[in-house]
Design an enzyme around this catalytic site. Structure first.
Site, PDB file in Angstrom:
ATOM      1  N   GLN A 145       0.826  -1.203   0.000  1.00 38.61           N
ATOM      2  CA  GLN A 145       0.000   0.000   0.000  1.00 38.61           C
ATOM      3  C   GLN A 145       0.862   1.256   0.000  1.00 38.61           C
ATOM      4  OE1 GLN A 145      -2.167  -0.542   3.701  1.00 38.61           O
ATOM      5  NE2 GLN A 145      -0.297  -1.243   4.671  1.00 38.61           N
ATOM      6  N   TYR A 174     -11.964   5.832  18.497  1.00 40.35           N
ATOM      7  CA  TYR A 174     -11.904   4.664  17.603  1.00 40.35           C
ATOM      8  C   TYR A 174     -11.308   3.472  18.346  1.00 40.35           C
ATOM      9  CZ  TYR A 174     -10.457   1.648  13.707  1.00 40.35           C
ATOM     10  OH  TYR A 174     -10.269   0.578  12.875  1.00 40.35           O
ATOM     11  N   ASP A 273      -8.531  -5.216  13.077  1.00 40.62           N
ATOM     12  CA  ASP A 273      -8.331  -3.827  12.641  1.00 40.62           C
ATOM     13  C   ASP A 273      -7.739  -3.799  11.238  1.00 40.62           C
ATOM     14  OD1 ASP A 273      -8.445  -1.043  13.079  1.00 40.62           O
ATOM     15  OD2 ASP A 273      -6.330  -0.992  13.651  1.00 40.62           O
ATOM     16  N   TYR A 348     -12.347  11.215  11.118  1.00 42.14           N
ATOM     17  CA  TYR A 348     -13.201  10.739  10.028  1.00 42.14           C
ATOM     18  C   TYR A 348     -14.265  11.775   9.682  1.00 42.14           C
ATOM     19  CZ  TYR A 348     -11.383   5.962  10.741  1.00 42.14           C
ATOM     20  OH  TYR A 348     -10.586   4.851  10.850  1.00 42.14           O
TER      21      TYR A 348
END
Length: 360
Positions: A145, A174, A273, A348
């Site tokens: 990634q 979170y 996760d 977010y």
């Protein structure tokens, strides 16, 4: 060289007369020494571009259905005060010309395009957010990634993987939610973390004195970036791959899970996760759904009969995707039950769904 893009919109109760509206604005453009070019819209209102000094460009469109839009583009080093004066003059003049016909005037802050530091990231449900990012602290392309850690004035340092905001230093809500919302006792327990390369879950779990935490993270470069630039999240737990009550395996979690199944090993808590629930069932998402189902099934097989499996879902607005995930929970090799919690994750800028799953 970055470009600033301003917009000014007038919503009208009835279509405006193009000829009188445009003629009333021409003096403003002429004062700015801007050259007009009219374009053929094939009967869809009036469209003209005005080109001026320093690369300025204005696009004026009088739509045939009661809308006037003005787009102003300029280079970032252009004189901001002059640009504001131009937009103010256009807004004031149009307000006079369209008196009684205006239902709404909307002027947005400039969109900065092509800047060295990208400040725009979409929410899970496709809305554009502008972050107060002022520096790229870390950027690497691993075998898996693209990894960025960006500095936000509001949210602190922020991990972004393949263009998705993963976690910021502000995002303790979170971490707390994906660990069970503060309702669980990890003391003396066996814990498995899948993913979690930012170290946030590991750092919080260690504080609760578990028997042993095994964290399986595939990407060493995520760990490397976070242990340097996200220490408010991870503390010092990423400095070493082993601690008094934890070990970090830099491996693909699938073979590890399969090995644990064969060994008959179980965990009191499994925290996934790795990835959010896919947003659709389109073909390009098939591999993600297959991966998610595989992880789910393997995890439930090694979950202690009284254990809990925690994971993130996705945005609360993605109801179809969340329903599809809940359907998957009903198709596992072992029957399970679940609950969900909705939490506001600061960076977010949207509400996020988290799942707790246990064996029936």
């Amino acid at each position: 060289m970055a470009l600033r893009h301003y917009t000014l919109d007038f919503s009208l109760s009835a279509a405006a007369d193009s000829a009188s509206t445009v003629s009333g604005l021409l003096s403003i453009f002429h004062e700015q020494e801007m050259t007009e070019t009219v374009h053929d819209t094939e009967g869809h209102g009036y469209l003209a571009t005005f080109v001026g000094k320093n690369g300025r460009l204005v696009i004026l469109r009088v739509h045939s259905h009661g809308l006037i839009t003005i787009d102003l583009q300029c280079y970032e080093e252009d004189n901001i005060a002059q640009l504001d004066n131009l937009l103010n003059a256009l807004e004031k003049k149009l307000t006079l010309l369209l008196n009684g016909n205006i239902t709404r005037i909307k002027r947005l802050p400039a969109l900065v395009r092509g800047a060295k530091v990208d400040r725009y990231w979409p929410t899970a449900d496709g809305r554009l957010m502008e972050y107060d990012i002022d520096q790229v602290l870390y950027e690497e392309d691993s075998a898996y990634q693209n990894i960025k850690i960006l500095r936000s004035q509001q949210f602190g340092n922020m991990l972004v993987l393949n263009g998705d905001v993963n976690l910021a230093e502000s995002d303790l809500p979170y971490t707390e939610a994906i660990m069970g919302g503060g309702k669980e006792d990890y003391a003396g327990k066996e814990v498995l973390i899948l993913g979690g390369g930012d170290g946030g879950i590991l750092a919080e779990a260690v504080k609760q004195k578990p028997k042993m935490i095994t964290m399986v993270e595939i990407d060493q470069k995520v760990i490397d970036g976070c242990k340097t630039h996200m220490r408010k999240t991870c503390g010092n737990v990423l400095d070493n791959l082993k601690g008094d009550c934890y070990q970090i395996l830099v491996e693909d979690c699938v073979p590890v899970l399969k090995k644990y199944v064969q060994e008959g090993r179980t965990f009191d808590y499994i925290i996934n996760d790795l990835t959010a629930v896919p947003i659709s069932t389109e073909p390009e998402e098939d591999s993600t759904w297959e991966f998610l189902r595989l992880i789910l099934d393997l995890s439930i097989k090694i979950l202690h009969p009284t254990g809990k499996y925690f994971t993130q879902g996705n945005s609360v607005n993605l109801t179809e995707a969340l329903s599809l995930y809940e359907e998957q929970l009903g198709k596992l090799s072992c029957p399970v039950d679940f609950s969900k919690e909705v939490v506001c994750v600061p960076s977010y800028m949207e509400l996020w769904v988290f799942y707790s799953v246990w064996k029936k």
